[in-house]
Design a protein around this motif. Structure first.
Motif, short mmCIF file in Angstrom:
data_model
loop_
_atom_site.label_atom_id
_atom_site.label_comp_id
_atom_site.label_asym_id
_atom_site.label_seq_id
_atom_site.Cartn_x
_atom_site.Cartn_y
_atom_site.Cartn_z
N LEU A 45 0.89 -1.15 0.00
CA LEU A 45 0.00 0.00 0.00
C LEU A 45 0.93 1.20 0.00
O LEU A 45 1.90 1.23 0.74
CB LEU A 45 -0.88 0.02 1.25
CG LEU A 45 -1.78 -1.20 1.47
CD1 LEU A 45 -2.47 -1.12 2.83
CD2 LEU A 45 -2.82 -1.30 0.37
N ALA A 46 0.65 2.19 -0.86
CA ALA A 46 1.59 3.32 -0.97
C ALA A 46 0.85 4.65 -0.89
O ALA A 46 0.85 5.42 -1.85
CB ALA A 46 2.37 3.20 -2.28
N PRO A 47 0.22 4.93 0.25
CA PRO A 47 -0.53 6.18 0.33
C PRO A 47 0.37 7.41 0.37
O PRO A 47 1.50 7.35 0.84
CB PRO A 47 -1.29 6.05 1.66
CG PRO A 47 -0.49 5.10 2.47
CD PRO A 47 0.15 4.15 1.51
N ILE A 72 5.04 5.04 2.75
CA ILE A 72 4.47 6.37 2.81
C ILE A 72 5.16 7.24 1.77
O ILE A 72 6.37 7.47 1.84
CB ILE A 72 4.67 6.98 4.23
CG1 ILE A 72 4.05 6.06 5.30
CG2 ILE A 72 4.09 8.38 4.30
CD1 ILE A 72 2.56 5.88 5.19
N GLU A 73 4.40 7.72 0.80
CA GLU A 73 4.98 8.49 -0.31
C GLU A 73 4.81 9.98 0.01
O GLU A 73 3.82 10.60 -0.35
CB GLU A 73 4.30 8.10 -1.61
CG GLU A 73 4.44 6.61 -1.87
CD GLU A 73 4.41 6.21 -3.32
OE1 GLU A 73 3.66 6.82 -4.08
OE2 GLU A 73 5.17 5.29 -3.69
N ASP A 74 5.81 10.49 0.71
CA ASP A 74 5.67 11.85 1.25
C ASP A 74 6.72 12.80 0.65
O ASP A 74 7.26 13.66 1.35
CB ASP A 74 5.79 11.83 2.78
CG ASP A 74 7.14 11.29 3.24
OD1 ASP A 74 7.86 10.71 2.40
OD2 ASP A 74 7.47 11.45 4.42
N VAL A 119 -1.18 -2.93 -7.08
CA VAL A 119 -2.62 -2.70 -7.23
C VAL A 119 -2.85 -1.24 -6.88
O VAL A 119 -2.48 -0.79 -5.79
CB VAL A 119 -3.43 -3.60 -6.27
CG1 VAL A 119 -4.93 -3.38 -6.44
CG2 VAL A 119 -3.08 -5.08 -6.47
N ARG A 120 -3.46 -0.47 -7.78
CA ARG A 120 -3.66 0.96 -7.50
C ARG A 120 -4.71 1.52 -8.45
O ARG A 120 -5.25 0.81 -9.29
CB ARG A 120 -2.33 1.71 -7.63
CG ARG A 120 -1.71 1.59 -8.98
CD ARG A 120 -0.28 2.14 -9.02
NE ARG A 120 0.28 1.95 -10.35
CZ ARG A 120 1.55 2.18 -10.66
NH1 ARG A 120 2.39 2.60 -9.75
NH2 ARG A 120 1.96 1.99 -11.89
N GLY A 121 -4.99 2.81 -8.33
CA GLY A 121 -6.04 3.43 -9.12
C GLY A 121 -5.63 3.58 -10.59
O GLY A 121 -4.45 3.70 -10.91
N1 GLU Z 1 1.17 7.38 -3.70
C1 GLU Z 1 0.35 7.15 -4.85
C2 GLU Z 1 -1.05 7.63 -4.56
O1 GLU Z 1 -1.41 7.81 -3.41
C3 GLU Z 1 0.31 5.69 -5.24
C4 GLU Z 1 1.53 5.32 -5.96
C5 GLU Z 1 1.59 3.88 -6.42
O2 GLU Z 1 0.80 3.04 -5.96
O3 GLU Z 1 2.43 3.60 -7.24
O4 GLU Z 1 -1.78 7.86 -5.50
#
Ligand code: GLU
Length: 317
Positions: free
Chosen positions: A10-12, A44-46, A206-208
């Motif tokens: 998960l990379a919020p 955490i992508e900050d 898995v992401r949007g």
């Molecule tokens: N941090 C990105 C977001 O919240 C997601 C990046 C990724 O999943 O590669 O949209």
């Protein structure tokens, strides 16, 4: 299918509180991981400076735990490992794929003519791509730090998506040479994701689906960095408001924290998300175990989910 060797994350981005849109994607990621035995990590992508809100990281981790999501180990926080990204840039400069760029947003817009549609608004016209080696050297060492861009290939890049199928992107037409290091000295999203996923052994993403085109950029980057094979990608449709636009503040307060404060139990939140994921045939409360047992990617709606007043009313009931 149980594949204990697969790793996902998960990379919020802590740019604000979690809302129902990103929550649904996170839930699907969690359910797939549970069903298929993938290891789940948290990152955490900050690095997106001004958009990062103080305290947002703790709040979002708390919100995710409240909902019943879990991950292994401590979260990786990008801002705490800035040394991790420089070597990748150096290697790309060395191989001639990355070059310094001094163009301002205004320069680019003027050179490119009318802004194009899309996330990046404009396609980089390649102004700095054609500099002489002397100019490049002067620019790289100049006091006004340059950004660094990556050359894109002429041929299309294919993204084989586990949910959307095969898609091709011609990066010269979607974005042009794109920024991998910003002029504030921080890595840009595209490079950071590739470095971090590779370091953690992430092989399922898995992401949007707003990031589908980014997958093509990341595949290009990975190839240049000698990282193979590509992760398995699943890009999922976003949740939108009744106006068809991506769920955001303009649609009211759809933050998880707000519903939580108003007394919504996790089972109710999970019930709505489960309904949106094609697991439940109506809105009703549900336990995580039920969703974990019954989730089926083939039944996840292909179309965007529209958040409407009935959804809001259900969460406030
Ligand atoms: N941090 C990105 C977001 O919240 C997601 C990046 C990724 O999943 O590669 O949209």
């Amino acid at each position: 299918m149980n594949c204990p060797s697969h790793v996902t994350r998960l990379a919020p981005s802590p740019t604000g509180a979690l809302h129902l849109g990103n929550l649904r994607t996170f839930l699907v990621n969690h359910l797939m991981a549970r069903q298929r035995g993938w290891r789940m990590l948290m990152r955490i992508e900050d690095l997106d400076g001004p958009r990062i809100k103080p305290g947002a990281t703790e709040n979002l981790l708390d919100d995710l735990r409240w909902l019943g999501l879990s991950w292994q180990g401590e979260p990786v926080v990008q801002s705490q490992q800035l040394d991790a990204y420089g070597p990748a840039l150096e290697a790309l400069v060395e191989s001639g794929w990355a070059y310094p760029c001094s163009c301002s947003r205004r320069d680019i817009e003027q050179a490119a003519g009318a802004p194009q549609q899309g996330d990046d608004a404009t396609i980089y016209p390649g102004t700095c791509a054609r500099r002489s080696p002397e100019e490049v050297q002067a620019l790289a060492g100049s006091e006004n730090r340059p950004a660094w861009r990556l050359r894109v290939p002429d041929e299309p890049v294919t993204v084989d998506d586990g949910f959307l199928g095969r898609r091709q992107f011609c990066l010269t037409r979607t974005c042009g040479d794109f920024v991998i290091y910003r002029n504030n000295g921080l890595p840009a999203y595209q490079l950071a994701v590739v470095v971090d996923d590779a370091a953690a052994g992430v092989d399922v993403v898995v992401r949007g689906d707003d990031l589908l085109e980014s997958a093509a950029r990341q595949i290009h980057l990975r190839r240049l960095m000698g990282l193979r094979p590509e992760p398995a990608y699943y890009h999922l449709p976003l949740v939108v408001g009744p106006d068809g636009r991506r769920l955001a503040k303009r649609h009211g307060d759809t933050r998880l924290a707000t519903y939580r404060q108003a007394g919504c139990p996790p089972q109710r939140m999970l019930g709505l998300l489960g309904y949106w994921c094609g697991i439940l045939d109506r809105r009703r409360e549900a336990e995580m175990e039920e969703l974990e047992q019954r989730f089926d990617l083939d039944r996840l709606p292909q179309e965007q989910v529209v958040f409407g007043p009935e959804d809001d009313a259900f969460l406030h009931a």
